[in-house]
Design a protein around this motif. Structure first.
Motif, mmCIF file in Angstrom:
data_model
loop_
_atom_site.group_PDB
_atom_site.id
_atom_site.type_symbol
_atom_site.label_atom_id
_atom_site.label_comp_id
_atom_site.label_asym_id
_atom_site.label_seq_id
_atom_site.Cartn_x
_atom_site.Cartn_y
_atom_site.Cartn_z
ATOM 1 N N ASP A 140 0.801 -1.227 0.000
ATOM 2 C CA ASP A 140 0.000 0.000 0.000
ATOM 3 C C ASP A 140 0.830 1.272 0.000
ATOM 4 O O ASP A 140 0.296 2.368 0.112
ATOM 5 N N LEU A 141 2.149 1.145 -0.124
ATOM 6 C CA LEU A 141 2.999 2.329 -0.163
ATOM 7 C C LEU A 141 4.039 2.128 -1.263
ATOM 8 O O LEU A 141 4.716 1.099 -1.309
ATOM 9 N N PHE A 142 4.155 3.116 -2.156
ATOM 10 C CA PHE A 142 5.001 2.960 -3.339
ATOM 11 C C PHE A 142 5.859 4.209 -3.522
ATOM 12 O O PHE A 142 5.379 5.339 -3.381
ATOM 13 N N LEU A 143 7.128 3.987 -3.858
ATOM 14 C CA LEU A 143 8.002 5.105 -4.231
ATOM 15 C C LEU A 143 8.052 5.291 -5.736
ATOM 16 O O LEU A 143 8.526 6.309 -6.232
ATOM 17 N N ALA A 144 7.553 4.282 -6.462
ATOM 18 C CA ALA A 144 7.414 4.394 -7.919
ATOM 19 C C ALA A 144 5.934 4.273 -8.254
ATOM 20 O O ALA A 144 5.174 3.642 -7.510
ATOM 21 N N PRO A 145 5.502 4.873 -9.342
ATOM 22 C CA PRO A 145 4.074 4.830 -9.658
ATOM 23 C C PRO A 145 3.577 3.393 -9.829
ATOM 24 O O PRO A 145 4.214 2.591 -10.512
ATOM 25 N N PRO A 146 2.443 3.037 -9.176
ATOM 26 C CA PRO A 146 1.843 1.724 -9.410
ATOM 27 C C PRO A 146 1.171 1.700 -10.778
ATOM 28 O O PRO A 146 1.160 2.711 -11.504
ATOM 29 N N ASP A 147 0.622 0.567 -11.131
ATOM 30 C CA ASP A 147 -0.100 0.457 -12.397
ATOM 31 C C ASP A 147 -1.409 1.240 -12.276
ATOM 32 O O ASP A 147 -2.313 0.848 -11.539
ATOM 33 N N LEU A 148 -1.501 2.338 -12.991
ATOM 34 C CA LEU A 148 -2.668 3.224 -12.891
ATOM 35 C C LEU A 148 -3.555 3.125 -14.129
ATOM 36 O O LEU A 148 -4.355 4.029 -14.392
ATOM 37 N N THR A 149 -3.438 2.033 -14.854
ATOM 38 C CA THR A 149 -4.305 1.820 -16.016
ATOM 39 C C THR A 149 -5.760 1.758 -15.565
ATOM 40 O O THR A 149 -6.107 1.022 -14.643
ATOM 41 N N GLY A 150 -6.596 2.520 -16.224
ATOM 42 C CA GLY A 150 -8.010 2.545 -15.868
ATOM 43 C C GLY A 150 -8.356 3.524 -14.770
ATOM 44 O O GLY A 150 -9.505 3.558 -14.313
ATOM 45 N N TYR A 151 -7.371 4.316 -14.331
ATOM 46 C CA TYR A 151 -7.610 5.309 -13.288
ATOM 47 C C TYR A 151 -7.536 6.718 -13.888
ATOM 48 O O TYR A 151 -6.831 6.946 -14.867
ATOM 49 N N ARG A 152 -8.253 7.633 -13.281
ATOM 50 C CA ARG A 152 -8.181 9.019 -13.690
ATOM 51 C C ARG A 152 -7.635 9.858 -12.542
ATOM 52 O O ARG A 152 -7.859 9.559 -11.371
ATOM 53 N N ARG A 153 -6.922 10.902 -12.878
ATOM 54 C CA ARG A 153 -6.244 11.736 -11.884
ATOM 55 C C ARG A 153 -7.129 12.904 -11.486
ATOM 56 O O ARG A 153 -7.677 13.606 -12.341
ATOM 57 N N ILE A 154 -7.248 13.124 -10.181
ATOM 58 C CA ILE A 154 -8.072 14.219 -9.669
ATOM 59 C C ILE A 154 -7.218 15.076 -8.736
ATOM 60 O O ILE A 154 -6.710 14.570 -7.730
ATOM 61 N N PRO A 155 -7.002 16.364 -9.052
ATOM 62 C CA PRO A 155 -6.309 17.242 -8.094
ATOM 63 C C PRO A 155 -7.100 17.303 -6.794
ATOM 64 O O PRO A 155 -8.339 17.392 -6.801
ATOM 65 N N CYS A 156 -6.388 17.234 -5.685
ATOM 66 C CA CYS A 156 -7.083 17.084 -4.410
ATOM 67 C C CYS A 156 -6.820 18.250 -3.457
ATOM 68 O O CYS A 156 -7.747 18.831 -2.907
ATOM 69 N N ALA A 157 -5.550 18.544 -3.198
ATOM 70 C CA ALA A 157 -5.218 19.611 -2.243
ATOM 71 C C ALA A 157 -3.782 20.055 -2.484
ATOM 72 O O ALA A 157 -3.015 19.398 -3.202
ATOM 73 N N HIS A 202 3.168 14.740 -3.942
ATOM 74 C CA HIS A 202 4.163 15.194 -4.921
ATOM 75 C C HIS A 202 4.787 16.498 -4.448
ATOM 76 O O HIS A 202 4.084 17.499 -4.239
ATOM 77 N N GLY A 203 6.135 16.496 -4.249
ATOM 78 C CA GLY A 203 6.847 17.710 -3.867
ATOM 79 C C GLY A 203 7.249 18.504 -5.101
ATOM 80 O O GLY A 203 7.952 17.976 -5.966
ATOM 81 N N LYS A 204 6.837 19.775 -5.185
ATOM 82 C CA LYS A 204 7.094 20.563 -6.393
ATOM 83 C C LYS A 204 8.421 21.308 -6.344
ATOM 84 O O LYS A 204 9.025 21.565 -7.373
ATOM 85 N N ARG A 205 8.874 21.688 -5.156
ATOM 86 C CA ARG A 205 10.125 22.440 -5.069
ATOM 87 C C ARG A 205 11.109 21.677 -4.188
ATOM 88 O O ARG A 205 10.723 20.949 -3.290
ATOM 89 N N SER A 206 12.400 21.900 -4.453
ATOM 90 C CA SER A 206 13.417 21.225 -3.647
ATOM 91 C C SER A 206 13.329 21.707 -2.207
ATOM 92 O O SER A 206 13.000 22.863 -1.933
ATOM 93 N N MET A 207 13.649 20.804 -1.299
ATOM 94 C CA MET A 207 13.570 21.118 0.121
ATOM 95 C C MET A 207 14.836 21.821 0.585
ATOM 96 O O MET A 207 15.875 21.777 -0.070
ATOM 97 N N SER A 246 10.076 14.899 -5.961
ATOM 98 C CA SER A 246 9.898 13.645 -5.213
ATOM 99 C C SER A 246 8.411 13.360 -5.047
ATOM 100 O O SER A 246 7.592 14.252 -4.891
ATOM 101 N N ALA A 247 8.051 12.045 -5.089
ATOM 102 C CA ALA A 247 6.647 11.675 -5.030
ATOM 103 C C ALA A 247 6.497 10.355 -4.284
ATOM 104 O O ALA A 247 7.406 9.521 -4.245
ATOM 105 N N LEU A 248 5.329 10.171 -3.696
ATOM 106 C CA LEU A 248 4.971 8.966 -2.952
ATOM 107 C C LEU A 248 3.544 8.589 -3.316
ATOM 108 O O LEU A 248 2.681 9.459 -3.482
ATOM 109 N N TRP A 249 3.295 7.284 -3.462
ATOM 110 C CA TRP A 249 1.950 6.806 -3.757
ATOM 111 C C TRP A 249 1.471 5.913 -2.622
ATOM 112 O O TRP A 249 2.207 5.052 -2.128
ATOM 113 N N TYR A 250 0.220 6.110 -2.229
ATOM 114 C CA TYR A 250 -0.377 5.400 -1.089
ATOM 115 C C TYR A 250 -1.724 4.845 -1.512
ATOM 116 O O TYR A 250 -2.557 5.557 -2.083
#
Length: 580
Positions: free
Chosen positions: A454-471, A497-502, A536-540
């Motif tokens: 349930d926790l991924f550092l690389a994108p899981p298989d998102l075939t059949g999913y649509r992306r929704i901006p959340c917050a 998803h982190g947009k700017r370097s820390m 950097s990004a994380l998938w849950y």
């Protein structure tokens, strides 16, 4: 009552013994690799804690962790929780440990007399629980035989017992879920039926004492078993209109009723004292996962009965036949015409009210297996009515019974070989595997979502999913998002998803906590640290969501005030099966 009830019992006794010997041989030929694992590990820990480590409140958790890792009993120690004041509270009640204690002591003595480790988990202890299981199997079937023979012929009794063992998931519980509580509870329920009848016929104190002890141990094993009190309470009533007569019966026997109530409380007090010692409270909710619990206003009745994930009538259709028998009780078994339907409704309601209504890994609805002792009575009543019909009905009934037994035997084997998944079945998967010993399709692609990762550092298989901006978060902070607003069906992938370097002075990276929250408490919580690099990004993957009013919670720390964290949901394009 049948005129032949007191006649020869050779067929029913032979049936019980042959079935028991068959089950015993099967278990000895192919015993479980580690019977003391997962939930059973939690039920069992009371015994080594008390008799070997002299640490019943588990002040020292090291021996538990050592045993869990050495014997690979479970991936995490979910069976206990640490208290701030010291000690670990076991999640599961102690009733099964009480039932297992004679066999545990036998295993401990064997370990001491041999070269096996006397640690509570080695081979002698494993085999002692297998032998204990078989003893309770024999007890349950024998007591059920005694009950059925009071009301049915020897042939109907033998057939009813054979159908319960071979035509239901009772068989799977014995052979493939050995040690789980349901077989032991079946034996207690069958015994309670027997002593209920004896007490109502003779009103003897010794029978009342046994009834009180049995109800107490049932509740001490699984508190939801309290509904079994409806059996002795309503036995003998032929209509609710006769409630005054029943109330008068209990009033006249108030002394024995008080003994029953006292015994139930005394047995339950063992658990209450344990909780008091560790928590300071007599009543304590040891099931501390907010992701599961009773939702009595929202029972999952249709899912429990008809879903292809775990539907009772889907995977154990013989129990649908037995349910029809409830409508034949007034004519065949008038003494049970109120007690059994009342118990059936209340027991089903309680089981269906548990939010984890599929009860984790099992074949069919394992939470109902113990009630098959009760359901054998309406099943027998329907068999009696069928035997009184014409030749065509009798032949048709016989064909149906054989077909249901063969289906159960075949599907029990399919579960063992993996064609039927124990928690992820769907209608497409069921259809593809139905009556096919070697399905030529990829069943895994037809099962429901695998939540073991349930926790991924690389994108899981998102075939059949649509992306929704959340917050979007600026700097460190957190956000809670009501699940009912996500329109995500039963699950979603969350991208952090982190947009700017820390900031360079935070070398450990961005710290992220993700969970669902029910009533403000987290479940399915996961923590991760992302590299301090831009993009950097994380998938849950969200857990099984308990209710729509729960919230998705995301917390970000270890970043500078100018760092932007975007949250996106990936939901199925045709999201369905929404949590209610």
């Amino acid at each position: 009552m049948s005129d032949t009830a007191s006649a020869g019992s050779i067929r029913s006794r032979t049936t019980v013994l042959v079935l028991w010997c068959t089950l015993a041989i099967a278990l000895f030929i192919s015993p479980p690799a580690n019977i003391i694992s997962w939930d059973i590990f939690g039920y069992y820990l009371y015994l080594p804690a008390t008799f070997i480590h002299h640490d019943p409140t588990i002040q020292d958790i090291s021996w538990v962790e050592q045993a869990r890792e050495l014997y690979k009993s479970s991936s995490t120690l979910y069976q206990a929780q640490e208290r701030p004041t010291g000690g670990w509270v076991l999640k599961y009640p102690m009733g099964l440990a009480l039932l297992w204690s004679p066999f545990f002591l036998m295993g401990h003595l064997t370990a001491l007399l041999t070269d096996a480790p006397a640690d509570g988990f080695s081979s002698p202890y494993q085999w002692s629980l297998i032998i204990g299981t078989l003893c309770y199997v024999l007890l349950g079937l024998w007591m059920l035989m005694n009950v059925l023979r009071l009301f049915f012929s020897d042939g109907i009794t033998a057939l009813s017992i054979g159908l319960v063992v071979l035509g239901t998931n009772y068989l799977h519980q014995v052979l493939y879920s050995t040690g789980m509580p349901h077989i032991f509870l079946f034996a207690l329920q069958a015994s309670l039926l027997w002593y209920t009848v004896l007490w109502h016929r003779e009103h003897r104190m010794r029978h009342a004492i046994v009834i009180g002890f049995l109800i107490g141990v049932l509740c001490l094993s699984r508190p939801s078993e309290i509904v079994i009190v409806l059996i002795p309470l309503f036995f003998g009533m032929v209509s609710f209109r006769r409630w005054r007569d029943q109330a008068g019966l209990w009033w006249n026997a108030r002394g024995q009723v008080l003994v029953v109530a006292t015994l139930v409380l005394a047995v339950a007090m063992l658990q209450f004292l344990y909780w008091k010692k560790l928590t300071g409270r007599y009543l304590y909710m040891s099931y501390n996962n907010p992701g599961e619990g009773f939702d009595f206003l929202r029972p999952y009745l249709l899912e429990v009965l008809f879903s292809f994930r775990k539907g009772w009538y889907i995977y154990t259709p013989l129990m649908f036949v037995a349910t029809i028998g409830l409508f034949r009780l007034r004519r065949v078994l008038p003494e049970w015409s109120v007690a059994l339907p009342t118990f059936f409704v209340m027991n089903l309601y309680v089981i269906a009210s548990w939010s984890c209504w599929w009860y984790a890994d099992s074949f069919g609805q394992r939470a109902l297996v113990q009630s098959y002792a009760v359901m054998a009575l309406p099943l027998g009543a329907l068999l009696v009515r069928s035997s009184e019909q014409g030749k065509a009905v009798r032949i048709g009934s016989g064909i149906l019974v054989v077909a249901l037994v063969m289906l159960n035997l075949f599907q029990t084997r399919q579960v063992a070989t993996g064609s039927i998944h124990t928690s992820r079945m769907t209608w497409p998967a069921y259809k593809a595997a139905f009556l096919d010993p070697h399905p030529d399709v990829d069943l895994g692609s037809l099962w429901s979502l695998d939540r073991s990762q349930d926790l991924f550092l690389a994108p899981p298989d998102l075939t059949g999913y649509r992306r929704i901006p959340c917050a979007e978060l600026l700097g460190p902070g957190h956000v809670g998002i009501p699940w009912e607003r996500c329109n995500a069906g039963d699950h979603a992938f969350v991208e952090v998803h982190g947009k700017r370097s820390m900031d360079a002075h935070v070398p450990e990276g961005m710290k992220v906590v993700l969970s669902m929250r029910h009533g403000g408490y987290p479940y399915g919580e996961r923590k991760a640290v992302l590299p301090a690099t831009e993009g950097s990004a994380l998938w849950y993957l969200t857990p099984e969501v308990r209710t729509p009013s729960d919230s998705l919670f995301v917390s970000v720390s270890g970043v500078g005030p100018d760092h932007i964290t975007e949250l996106h949901l990936y939901v199925q394009a045709n999201a369905y099966d929404r949590p209610r």
